[in-house]
Motif scaffolding. Structure first.
Motif, PDB file in Angstrom:
ATOM      1  N   ASP B  76      83.210 120.791  64.766  1.00 64.25           N
ATOM      2  CA  ASP B  76      84.244 121.441  65.584  1.00 64.25           C
ATOM      3  C   ASP B  76      85.594 121.308  64.877  1.00 64.25           C
ATOM      4  O   ASP B  76      86.096 120.195  64.693  1.00 64.25           O
ATOM      5  CB  ASP B  76      84.296 120.780  66.965  1.00 64.25           C
ATOM      6  N   PRO B  77      86.214 122.418  64.491  1.00 61.35           N
ATOM      7  CA  PRO B  77      87.485 122.328  63.762  1.00 61.35           C
ATOM      8  C   PRO B  77      88.702 122.061  64.658  1.00 61.35           C
ATOM      9  O   PRO B  77      89.806 121.886  64.140  1.00 61.35           O
ATOM     10  CB  PRO B  77      87.606 123.701  63.091  1.00 61.35           C
ATOM     11  N   MET B 103      88.110 116.726  41.993  1.00 62.01           N
ATOM     12  CA  MET B 103      88.788 117.811  42.679  1.00 62.01           C
ATOM     13  C   MET B 103      88.252 119.144  42.179  1.00 62.01           C
ATOM     14  O   MET B 103      88.261 119.438  40.982  1.00 62.01           O
ATOM     15  CB  MET B 103      90.306 117.752  42.498  1.00 62.01           C
ATOM     16  N   ALA B 104      87.777 119.960  43.150  1.00 65.49           N
ATOM     17  CA  ALA B 104      87.182 121.248  42.796  1.00 65.49           C
ATOM     18  C   ALA B 104      88.153 122.391  43.043  1.00 65.49           C
ATOM     19  O   ALA B 104      88.053 123.442  42.398  1.00 65.49           O
ATOM     20  CB  ALA B 104      85.904 121.473  43.607  1.00 65.49           C
ATOM     21  N   ALA B 105      89.091 122.193  43.979  1.00 63.25           N
ATOM     22  CA  ALA B 105      90.020 123.287  44.305  1.00 63.25           C
ATOM     23  C   ALA B 105      91.173 122.750  45.128  1.00 63.25           C
ATOM     24  O   ALA B 105      91.045 121.732  45.809  1.00 63.25           O
ATOM     25  CB  ALA B 105      89.293 124.380  45.094  1.00 63.25           C
ATOM     26  N   GLU B 106      92.307 123.445  45.062  1.00 65.04           N
ATOM     27  CA  GLU B 106      93.424 123.192  45.972  1.00 65.04           C
ATOM     28  C   GLU B 106      93.691 124.519  46.680  1.00 65.04           C
ATOM     29  O   GLU B 106      93.953 125.530  46.017  1.00 65.04           O
ATOM     30  CB  GLU B 106      94.657 122.694  45.217  1.00 65.04           C
ATOM     31  N   VAL B 107      93.592 124.521  48.000  1.00 66.38           N
ATOM     32  CA  VAL B 107      93.604 125.783  48.757  1.00 66.38           C
ATOM     33  C   VAL B 107      94.502 125.653  49.981  1.00 66.38           C
ATOM     34  O   VAL B 107      94.880 124.548  50.371  1.00 66.38           O
ATOM     35  CB  VAL B 107      92.172 126.165  49.208  1.00 66.38           C
ATOM     36  N   THR B 108      94.824 126.774  50.605  1.00 62.39           N
ATOM     37  CA  THR B 108      95.674 126.763  51.798  1.00 62.39           C
ATOM     38  C   THR B 108      94.880 127.070  53.066  1.00 62.39           C
ATOM     39  O   THR B 108      95.468 127.188  54.147  1.00 62.39           O
ATOM     40  CB  THR B 108      96.819 127.778  51.666  1.00 62.39           C
ATOM     41  N   ASP B 109      93.582 127.188  52.947  1.00 61.40           N
ATOM     42  CA  ASP B 109      92.729 127.547  54.090  1.00 61.40           C
ATOM     43  C   ASP B 109      91.311 127.111  53.735  1.00 61.40           C
ATOM     44  O   ASP B 109      90.871 127.331  52.612  1.00 61.40           O
ATOM     45  CB  ASP B 109      92.800 129.077  54.268  1.00 61.40           C
ATOM     46  N   ILE B 110      90.625 126.463  54.673  1.00 55.53           N
ATOM     47  CA  ILE B 110      89.254 126.021  54.360  1.00 55.53           C
ATOM     48  C   ILE B 110      88.222 126.683  55.273  1.00 55.53           C
ATOM     49  O   ILE B 110      87.093 126.208  55.406  1.00 55.53           O
ATOM     50  CB  ILE B 110      89.117 124.477  54.431  1.00 55.53           C
ATOM     51  N   THR B 111      88.615 127.804  55.872  1.00 52.92           N
ATOM     52  CA  THR B 111      87.692 128.502  56.772  1.00 52.92           C
ATOM     53  C   THR B 111      86.377 128.859  56.073  1.00 52.92           C
ATOM     54  O   THR B 111      85.292 128.691  56.640  1.00 52.92           O
ATOM     55  CB  THR B 111      88.358 129.785  57.310  1.00 52.92           C
ATOM     56  N   ASP B 112      86.475 129.311  54.826  1.00 56.33           N
ATOM     57  CA  ASP B 112      85.280 129.758  54.106  1.00 56.33           C
ATOM     58  C   ASP B 112      84.326 128.624  53.764  1.00 56.33           C
ATOM     59  O   ASP B 112      83.138 128.862  53.567  1.00 56.33           O
ATOM     60  CB  ASP B 112      85.673 130.444  52.782  1.00 56.33           C
ATOM     61  N   ILE B 113      84.862 127.396  53.659  1.00 53.28           N
ATOM     62  CA  ILE B 113      83.982 126.293  53.249  1.00 53.28           C
ATOM     63  C   ILE B 113      83.682 125.331  54.406  1.00 53.28           C
ATOM     64  O   ILE B 113      83.039 124.307  54.208  1.00 53.28           O
ATOM     65  CB  ILE B 113      84.569 125.511  52.045  1.00 53.28           C
ATOM     66  N   TRP B 114      84.157 125.653  55.598  1.00 55.40           N
ATOM     67  CA  TRP B 114      83.847 124.809  56.759  1.00 55.40           C
ATOM     68  C   TRP B 114      82.336 124.772  56.980  1.00 55.40           C
ATOM     69  O   TRP B 114      81.652 125.762  56.767  1.00 55.40           O
ATOM     70  CB  TRP B 114      84.547 125.333  58.008  1.00 55.40           C
ATOM     71  N   GLN B 115      81.823 123.606  57.365  1.00 55.22           N
ATOM     72  CA  GLN B 115      80.386 123.461  57.610  1.00 55.22           C
ATOM     73  C   GLN B 115      80.167 122.841  58.996  1.00 55.22           C
ATOM     74  O   GLN B 115      81.006 122.095  59.481  1.00 55.22           O
ATOM     75  CB  GLN B 115      79.765 122.522  56.569  1.00 55.22           C
ATOM     76  N   ASP B 116      78.988 123.086  59.538  1.00 59.87           N
ATOM     77  CA  ASP B 116      78.656 122.584  60.878  1.00 59.87           C
ATOM     78  C   ASP B 116      78.498 121.065  60.926  1.00 59.87           C
ATOM     79  O   ASP B 116      78.400 120.491  62.009  1.00 59.87           O
ATOM     80  CB  ASP B 116      77.336 123.214  61.367  1.00 59.87           C
ATOM     81  N   ASP B 117      78.409 120.422  59.754  1.00 58.95           N
ATOM     82  CA  ASP B 117      78.228 118.966  59.772  1.00 58.95           C
ATOM     83  C   ASP B 117      79.515 118.215  59.431  1.00 58.95           C
ATOM     84  O   ASP B 117      79.480 116.994  59.238  1.00 58.95           O
ATOM     85  CB  ASP B 117      77.112 118.558  58.789  1.00 58.95           C
ATOM     86  N   LEU B 118      80.655 118.913  59.371  1.00 59.80           N
ATOM     87  CA  LEU B 118      81.883 118.225  58.959  1.00 59.80           C
ATOM     88  C   LEU B 118      82.570 117.522  60.134  1.00 59.80           C
ATOM     89  O   LEU B 118      82.583 118.020  61.255  1.00 59.80           O
ATOM     90  CB  LEU B 118      82.854 119.213  58.297  1.00 59.80           C
TER      91      LEU B 118
END
Lengths: 274, 274
Positions: B76-77, B103-118
């Motif tokens: 749940d975000p 470190m794989a990336a620095e981003v301003t939004d993590i919607t695309d990588i959000w997961q159900d187990d986070l």
């Protein structure tokens, strides 16, 4: 049940490790109020690991009734952050064992039923701020009259987490009007022990119908010029655990707390490794 | 990266929800120091549920560097205990994404990588007590000189939990000798923001070789009559998470914090449901 050969008064004035040794050996299985003065005492919840993340989230979200002071490793009965050589299977005077939300046994040792998936959670208790009130000459009626503190179900909703939800249980202490603010300030210094009151005055404001009919503990007199003051209560997490009907859950018996080596006024509840 | 059209000065003086709206829309991706004055800002760690119990244990055992102020439900975000309508996928100006400790990336939004187990874990940050020092006329050198606070690896061992272990990272602020005790007392009032200093004086006492060579941030001058004072630092949990080489872990970028709706001086960090 162990055969208990030591009385409460025999243990008064002894340091925490000596009191725990008497409990571990089976020589003492009574209540812990007034023992190991100055050391933090703890409410106890032991539950299977599969529920532990949600229970820690529940405690984090409800810090006044559920002040987290220690968490054990899964399957490990030792609690090094709370004290030297604390073995949670033997070092609490009396335990209650619940299965599917029903009390199955009251015992003085849980060595036989310890499991590799159990997680121990220790929560602060009201003894800490009561001691501070007494040190500051603020009367605590149930102590002065030798009773158990009166506890009530309130209508204050808890913030849920997973299967854990419900309403807050509160304790009530009548405080002279002129000392209410001082009592608030003193207890606020102990966030690890329920902190400042959650309400004062009219019990109806928090859903209590009749102060003379507590849900647990003993009613106490409110004298003229005194105000009922309500604090969050450590029975809250016990109630919430029972309502969740876990297959197994172990708590301390009321008043029979875990005595830690942490000073009541320490900045954190975490002891440094030796 | 979002196209950012709003400056830090445009946001000064705006309430927390307006600042978060500018961040969510992509109009602002800068640092959050000095924004939404009076509101608690948070360090961020987002990790798979399988590691969350150990990480919460780690934070509970190391409350000075890792003061737990909020924990989300798995998958749940939203973070309702920290603020109205906080969506952790979009409401932080800048994130760092780590895979296997790199470190794989620095981003301003993590919607695309959000997961159900986070699981989202929010920890208090030093802005809170720095603001209190400044309000009490205690100088904070790195703020006065427009620099980042100097941070150092210390030799203070953390209390481990599962895969999480290591040494504490500390910040240093030079404080006039006559104000050191006052600085201690003021910061001690904010246990949700690292609390009282963990050391003062000789850096060698805590394993720091040279104050002019910080491991992160900028060196600052120590003037005659000033004492170096060390506080636990929120970089500690980030370091520990990286060393544990989790397959996935997301943090805020340094200085780019989550702005909550919780008052900095609130008794707890938990907002009541509406």
């Amino acid at each position: 049940m162990k055969d208990t050969s030591v009385s409460h008064s025999d243990l008064r004035g002894l340091p925490a490790d000596k009191v725990r040794a008497a409990i571990r050996s089976g020589d003492y299985a009574g209540h812990t109020a007034g023992l190991a003065a100055g050391k933090l005492q703890c409410n106890l919840a032991i539950l299977p690991e599969v529920y532990a993340l949600d229970f820690l989230r529940f405690c984090q979200r409800n810090p006044k009734p559920c002040p987290l002071v220690g968490v054990g490793d899964t399957g490990d009965p030792m609690l090094p952050t709370l004290g030297r050589d604390i073995d949670i299977r033997t070092d609490v005077p009396k335990y209650r064992v619940f299965k599917d939300g029903v009390m199955a046994a009251e015992v003085t040792d849980i060595t036989d039923i310890w499991q590799d998936d159990l997680v121990t959670v220790a929560l602060g208790c009201s003894f800490t701020f009561e001691n501070a009130l007494l040190r500051n000459d603020i009367p605590v009626r149930h102590i002065d009259t030798g009773r158990n503190v009166p506890m009530y179900r309130s209508n204050i909703d808890l913030t849920p987490a997973g299967p854990f939800a419900g309403q807050m249980v509160v304790t009530m202490r009548p405080i002279p009007q002129a000392q209410v603010e001082e009592a608030r300030q003193i207890s606020a210094r102990f966030p690890q022990a329920h902190g400042a009151p959650i309400a004062t005055g009219d019990p109806a404001d928090i859903g209590i119908a009749d102060l003379s009919q507590p849900d647990w503990g003993d009613a106490v007199e409110i004298k003229p010029g005194e105000v009922p003051v309500y604090w969050a209560c450590g029975v809250t997490p016990q109630n919430v655990l029972l309502a969740a009907k876990l297959p197994l859950c172990i708590t301390h018996s009321p008043g029979h707390m875990l005595i830690s080596d942490v000073a009541e006024d320490a900045e954190t509840t975490i002891l440094k490794p030796e």
